[in-house]
Design an enzyme around this catalytic site. Structure first.
Site, short mmCIF file in Angstrom:
data_model
loop_
_atom_site.label_atom_id
_atom_site.label_comp_id
_atom_site.label_asym_id
_atom_site.label_seq_id
_atom_site.Cartn_x
_atom_site.Cartn_y
_atom_site.Cartn_z
CG HIS A 1 3.44 7.51 3.21
ND1 HIS A 1 4.03 8.77 2.55
CD2 HIS A 1 2.03 7.69 2.37
CE1 HIS A 1 3.24 9.34 1.69
NE2 HIS A 1 2.21 8.55 1.63
CB THR B 1 -0.12 3.17 4.29
OG1 THR B 1 -1.32 3.92 4.11
CG2 THR B 1 0.19 3.73 5.81
CB CYS C 1 -0.77 0.17 1.15
SG CYS C 1 -1.86 1.40 1.59
CG HIS D 1 -2.87 -2.46 5.51
ND1 HIS D 1 -1.81 -1.78 5.40
CD2 HIS D 1 -3.60 -2.22 4.35
CE1 HIS D 1 -1.93 -0.77 4.43
NE2 HIS D 1 -2.97 -0.99 4.05
CD GLU D 2 -2.83 -3.03 -0.10
OE1 GLU D 2 -2.64 -3.35 -1.22
OE2 GLU D 2 -2.93 -1.65 -0.10
#
Lengths: 332, 332
Positions: free
Chosen positions: B36, B33, B31, B54-55
């Protein structure tokens, strides 16, 4: 362009055409917009000379053809909007359509003895509402529209930033709907008036607003924030106060771009809606609130002047920023 | 802090406690994120060392006590949110509550072979959806949440500003709901991909967006604008495009305050809502769209790398801004 010398409209009744009604104006309130016009800030839009004024109570004196439901002698108020030709981007919202004409800004208004208006702009004033208070129905309808756009519910916590006439009316309408209202205002006299009318008030120069609403709401924070101040500080505060899914209503006219904390919109799924003027049901709500004595309209009237003293009234407003609503008495 | 060297999580299955489920991870998407975090931009929040990701798509391998509706071998995806202690200002919205923990950011995540998670984070993957596509259900659920927050209706005109993975998925979901979608993207390769997937696209550096949406919508203008770009230009454009009562959805994370034209909110009664992560029904909608082949998820996968090559995958993302979704294959 600097301040204007104001010439009251001529006291001539123009015969109503088909679908129009001739009015004898009782009172006309002075709106913040009128003061902007007086200062020359709206010269791009207002064609001089113009009879301004749009917060009106009146009596029907003549009726044109094809008008029903209105009779001579009726006490009325005016919803001063004339829908123009619709365009697709209006989506049927005639009250803010692209070609809308605002009576008293784009067309002649109510600061005169007689005024001829389209019959579809008229609402009947309930018998028990005095004509003086009738002149406050228009700003009250603005407040009703704002509260309706906010979807304010009973027991919700509401913060109103800015305690001028509209901010005060929003506070009173939200309170009438069962909300817990905290009014934010820097001017002491305006805070005093709001407190006298039963509102909770804070001075944002003396308290941290986040702490104030946290305490006021027992940690719930603001379900709704109305930004009515038009100030950069108001915009800065408005995003700090809402709870998760809290709503902000943009009532003030910010003619300059403002810096906003967009992160808080994302983080708390905050919502912001703009609100401008009113729809017919907002006038009906305002009239109903007034008829049931839910809003102390008379308490908002700072002074009443004769139509011959309009120039002085505008000068007085400039020199008395504490004042709330000034009325012009247009006829006896 | 600069870029990080990434250490894939240890391939150790932690025995599930009561209410937990042990998973063998199939794929884990990367992601924005995660990028980042890789760049050190979230060091204030992420405690190093941390297994991120988290995917996820996975298979159930062990089940703790008091878990029902899940059996060994089930193919699943994870809704990586753990509601923390509720506070009044959350108003029951646990998906964005103050004490929310995001799995893979605030707690260990899915870039590992085995992952033990609370059973209430699990959604069953429909039989006909491959595990590769399963890893895109989480970002698809983000898009479903955004579209739901926008209340997108059939035949409405929708502008999506920003054509990265989330912007592209929002466009595809809005289109699946019958909306007319115009995607705004500066990157040519991303525009090409979107066009290949049947979307209308424009380059905001080559066209005036007001004219483009006016033409695209036959004058209706944008009923909904999604700001997904995170850019100052995106924020500047987003208020120019909506029609009366048009809605803006703030999807992007703007960590700096931005200048906004608040006048357009007032003038056109525009609405803006923030949208963050998802609620369970958004995952159900995403799974349903995938099961019915409504979204070409496979076409969004730019590359798949083995878990041993995670470091290279992050480096590749940095050097290929054209790419869309990168998957990590966590186990065979």
């Amino acid at each position: 362009m600097g301040d204007k010398t104001f010439y009251p409209g001529e006291s001539v009744l123009i015969s109503p055409q088909t679908g129009e009604v001739g009015l004898k104006i009782a009172y006309c309130g002075i709106c913040g917009t009128d003061v902007h016009i007086y200062h020359g800030n709206m010269d791009h839009r207002v064609k001089i000379p113009q009879i301004i004024g749009h917060e009106v109570s009146a009596q029907v004196v003549t009726i044109g053809d094809d008008v029903s439901g209105i009779k001579i002698g009726d006490r009325v108020v005016i919803r001063p909007l004339q829908a123009g030709a619709a365009i697709p981007a209006d989506k049927g919202y005639t009250h803010i359509g692209r070609n809308l004409k605002f009576m008293g800004i784009d067309t002649p208004g109510g600061m005169q003895a007689y005024w001829t208006v389209p019959a579809n702009t008229i609402h009947l004033l309930p018998d028990n509402v005095p004509l003086r208070e009738g002149a406050l129905i228009e700003p009250l309808a603005v407040a009703c529209h704002d509260v309706r756009r906010a979807r304010v519910k009973e027991h919700e916590y509401v913060v109103v930033i800015g305690g001028g006439p509209i901010g005060l009316l929003i506070s009173l309408v939200a309170k009438s709907q069962g909300a817990n209202v905290l009014l934010v205002e820097i001017n002491e006299k305006r805070r005093d008036l709001a407190e006298k009318l039963g509102l909770s008030v804070v001075n944002p120069r003396q308290v941290d607003l986040v702490k104030a609403i946290d305490k006021f709401s027992d940690g719930v924070m603001a379900d709704v924030v109305f930004e009515v101040s038009g100030s950069t500080n108001g915009v800065k505060e408005m995003t700090r106060l809402p709870n998760v899914r809290g709503r902000i209503v943009m009532v003030a006219i910010h003619s300059q771009p403002r810096e906003i904390d967009l992160f808080s919109f994302f983080w708390k799924e905050v919502e912001m809606v703009g609100a401008r003027v009113y729809e017919p049901q907002d006038f009906e709500m305002a009239l109903s609130l007034a008829a049931h004595n839910m809003i102390p309209l008379e308490a908002l009237i700072s002074d009443t002047v004769d139509i011959g003293q309009v120039q002085q009234a505008f000068e007085q407003i400039d020199s008395h920023p504490d004042g709330m609503k000034y009325l012009i008495k247009c006829t006896d």
